[in-house]
Design a protein around this motif. Structure first.
Motif, PDB file in Angstrom:
ATOM      1  N   MET A  55     -29.597 -16.507  12.054  1.00 50.83           N
ATOM      2  CA  MET A  55     -28.230 -16.915  11.874  1.00 50.83           C
ATOM      3  C   MET A  55     -27.595 -17.068  13.252  1.00 50.83           C
ATOM      4  O   MET A  55     -28.013 -16.465  14.217  1.00 50.83           O
ATOM      5  CB  MET A  55     -27.474 -15.877  11.063  1.00 50.83           C
ATOM      6  N   ASP A  56     -26.565 -17.839  13.318  1.00 53.66           N
ATOM      7  CA  ASP A  56     -25.904 -18.036  14.586  1.00 53.66           C
ATOM      8  C   ASP A  56     -24.623 -17.210  14.650  1.00 53.66           C
ATOM      9  O   ASP A  56     -24.306 -16.459  13.739  1.00 53.66           O
ATOM     10  CB  ASP A  56     -25.628 -19.509  14.827  1.00 53.66           C
ATOM     11  N   LYS A  57     -23.898 -17.353  15.742  1.00 54.35           N
ATOM     12  CA  LYS A  57     -22.711 -16.535  15.952  1.00 54.35           C
ATOM     13  C   LYS A  57     -21.610 -16.788  14.926  1.00 54.35           C
ATOM     14  O   LYS A  57     -20.757 -15.949  14.712  1.00 54.35           O
ATOM     15  CB  LYS A  57     -22.158 -16.777  17.360  1.00 54.35           C
ATOM     16  N   ALA A  58     -21.622 -17.944  14.291  1.00 57.48           N
ATOM     17  CA  ALA A  58     -20.600 -18.237  13.284  1.00 57.48           C
ATOM     18  C   ALA A  58     -20.728 -17.310  12.082  1.00 57.48           C
ATOM     19  O   ALA A  58     -19.762 -17.109  11.352  1.00 57.48           O
ATOM     20  CB  ALA A  58     -20.708 -19.688  12.843  1.00 57.48           C
ATOM     21  N   SER A  59     -21.894 -16.731  11.875  1.00 57.08           N
ATOM     22  CA  SER A  59     -22.132 -15.853  10.726  1.00 57.08           C
ATOM     23  C   SER A  59     -22.062 -14.382  11.097  1.00 57.08           C
ATOM     24  O   SER A  59     -22.635 -13.545  10.416  1.00 57.08           O
ATOM     25  CB  SER A  59     -23.511 -16.143  10.146  1.00 57.08           C
ATOM     26  N   SER A  60     -21.350 -14.045  12.171  1.00 53.38           N
ATOM     27  CA  SER A  60     -21.399 -12.675  12.663  1.00 53.38           C
ATOM     28  C   SER A  60     -20.265 -11.789  12.155  1.00 53.38           C
ATOM     29  O   SER A  60     -20.044 -10.713  12.686  1.00 53.38           O
ATOM     30  CB  SER A  60     -21.379 -12.671  14.197  1.00 53.38           C
ATOM     31  N   SER A  61     -19.552 -12.195  11.123  1.00 55.60           N
ATOM     32  CA  SER A  61     -18.442 -11.378  10.635  1.00 55.60           C
ATOM     33  C   SER A  61     -18.958 -10.103   9.972  1.00 55.60           C
ATOM     34  O   SER A  61     -20.089 -10.024   9.491  1.00 55.60           O
ATOM     35  CB  SER A  61     -17.600 -12.168   9.643  1.00 55.60           C
ATOM     36  N   ARG A  62     -18.102  -9.124   9.957  1.00 54.62           N
ATOM     37  CA  ARG A  62     -18.464  -7.829   9.374  1.00 54.62           C
ATOM     38  C   ARG A  62     -18.782  -7.969   7.890  1.00 54.62           C
ATOM     39  O   ARG A  62     -19.728  -7.372   7.379  1.00 54.62           O
ATOM     40  CB  ARG A  62     -17.320  -6.845   9.578  1.00 54.62           C
ATOM     41  N   GLY A  63     -18.003  -8.783   7.183  1.00 53.25           N
ATOM     42  CA  GLY A  63     -18.228  -8.982   5.752  1.00 53.25           C
ATOM     43  C   GLY A  63     -19.559  -9.644   5.454  1.00 53.25           C
ATOM     44  O   GLY A  63     -20.253  -9.283   4.504  1.00 53.25           O
ATOM     45  N   ASP A  77     -32.145  -8.545  18.261  1.00 54.14           N
ATOM     46  CA  ASP A  77     -33.442  -8.675  18.924  1.00 54.14           C
ATOM     47  C   ASP A  77     -33.531 -10.073  19.530  1.00 54.14           C
ATOM     48  O   ASP A  77     -33.600 -11.068  18.810  1.00 54.14           O
ATOM     49  CB  ASP A  77     -34.562  -8.441  17.910  1.00 54.14           C
ATOM     50  N   ARG A  78     -33.499 -10.148  20.841  1.00 52.05           N
ATOM     51  CA  ARG A  78     -33.487 -11.427  21.537  1.00 52.05           C
ATOM     52  C   ARG A  78     -34.757 -12.230  21.255  1.00 52.05           C
ATOM     53  O   ARG A  78     -34.704 -13.448  21.075  1.00 52.05           O
ATOM     54  CB  ARG A  78     -33.329 -11.195  23.034  1.00 52.05           C
ATOM     55  N   GLU A  79     -35.908 -11.579  21.186  1.00 59.66           N
ATOM     56  CA  GLU A  79     -37.173 -12.292  20.958  1.00 59.66           C
ATOM     57  C   GLU A  79     -37.212 -12.927  19.562  1.00 59.66           C
ATOM     58  O   GLU A  79     -37.632 -14.063  19.394  1.00 59.66           O
ATOM     59  CB  GLU A  79     -38.351 -11.348  21.153  1.00 59.66           C
ATOM     60  N   THR A  80     -36.750 -12.205  18.558  1.00 56.89           N
ATOM     61  CA  THR A  80     -36.695 -12.748  17.207  1.00 56.89           C
ATOM     62  C   THR A  80     -35.742 -13.936  17.148  1.00 56.89           C
ATOM     63  O   THR A  80     -36.026 -14.950  16.501  1.00 56.89           O
ATOM     64  CB  THR A  80     -36.241 -11.672  16.205  1.00 56.89           C
ATOM     65  N   CYS A  81     -34.627 -13.836  17.851  1.00 61.14           N
ATOM     66  CA  CYS A  81     -33.660 -14.930  17.878  1.00 61.14           C
ATOM     67  C   CYS A  81     -34.263 -16.165  18.547  1.00 61.14           C
ATOM     68  O   CYS A  81     -34.045 -17.288  18.094  1.00 61.14           O
ATOM     69  CB  CYS A  81     -32.404 -14.490  18.603  1.00 61.14           C
ATOM     70  N   ARG A  82     -35.037 -15.975  19.593  1.00 58.98           N
ATOM     71  CA  ARG A  82     -35.688 -17.106  20.262  1.00 58.98           C
ATOM     72  C   ARG A  82     -36.688 -17.795  19.343  1.00 58.98           C
ATOM     73  O   ARG A  82     -36.759 -19.017  19.290  1.00 58.98           O
ATOM     74  CB  ARG A  82     -36.394 -16.635  21.527  1.00 58.98           C
ATOM     75  N   ARG A  83     -37.476 -16.998  18.623  1.00 57.48           N
ATOM     76  CA  ARG A  83     -38.444 -17.592  17.696  1.00 57.48           C
ATOM     77  C   ARG A  83     -37.745 -18.331  16.569  1.00 57.48           C
ATOM     78  O   ARG A  83     -38.153 -19.421  16.170  1.00 57.48           O
ATOM     79  CB  ARG A  83     -39.372 -16.517  17.133  1.00 57.48           C
ATOM     80  N   ARG A  84     -36.670 -17.776  16.045  1.00 59.08           N
ATOM     81  CA  ARG A  84     -35.906 -18.434  14.989  1.00 59.08           C
ATOM     82  C   ARG A  84     -35.320 -19.750  15.494  1.00 59.08           C
ATOM     83  O   ARG A  84     -35.344 -20.766  14.807  1.00 59.08           O
ATOM     84  CB  ARG A  84     -34.787 -17.519  14.507  1.00 59.08           C
ATOM     85  N   ASN A  85     -34.826 -19.736  16.722  1.00 58.93           N
ATOM     86  CA  ASN A  85     -34.242 -20.933  17.300  1.00 58.93           C
ATOM     87  C   ASN A  85     -35.295 -22.031  17.457  1.00 58.93           C
ATOM     88  O   ASN A  85     -35.015 -23.203  17.209  1.00 58.93           O
ATOM     89  CB  ASN A  85     -33.609 -20.594  18.650  1.00 58.93           C
TER      90      ASN A  85
END
Length: 97
Positions: free
Chosen positions: A1-9, A47-55
């Protein structure tokens, strides 16, 4: 997910359904957390590595959608669609070599 989906809810929604996620926190959220003190909560795991693979995978899907037949699901039969995706993947690979 990207930063747009980072809300607490949204994070609570994913946790409630036992969905693992790696969402980077927005800079303003990180900046405001210390100001809230003990009510600011702990920073979300990232996890930066997981985010890189997802990207990488997400960029691959976006390149595949550059082929109109794949983006619109022109082929109705699953085998034909799979063949089209395989051919498009091969063409993308051939361009990169």
């Amino acid at each position: 997910m990207d930063k747009a989906s980072s809300s607490r809810g949204f994070r609570a929604y994913l946790r409630k359904r036992d969905i693992a996620h790696t969402i980077p926190a927005k800079t303003d959220q990180r900046r405001h957390r210390p100001r809230h003190g003990c009510h600011g909560g702990r920073p979300p795991g990232f996890d930066r590595e997981t985010c890189r693979r997802r990207n990488t995978i997400e960029r691959c899907f976006n390149r595949l959608k550059g082929f109109r037949g794949i983006a619109t699901r022109y082929e109705q039969a699953a085998t034909s669609y799979e063949a089209a995706v395989t051919l498009a993947s091969f063409l993308l690979w051939a361009r990169s070599v």
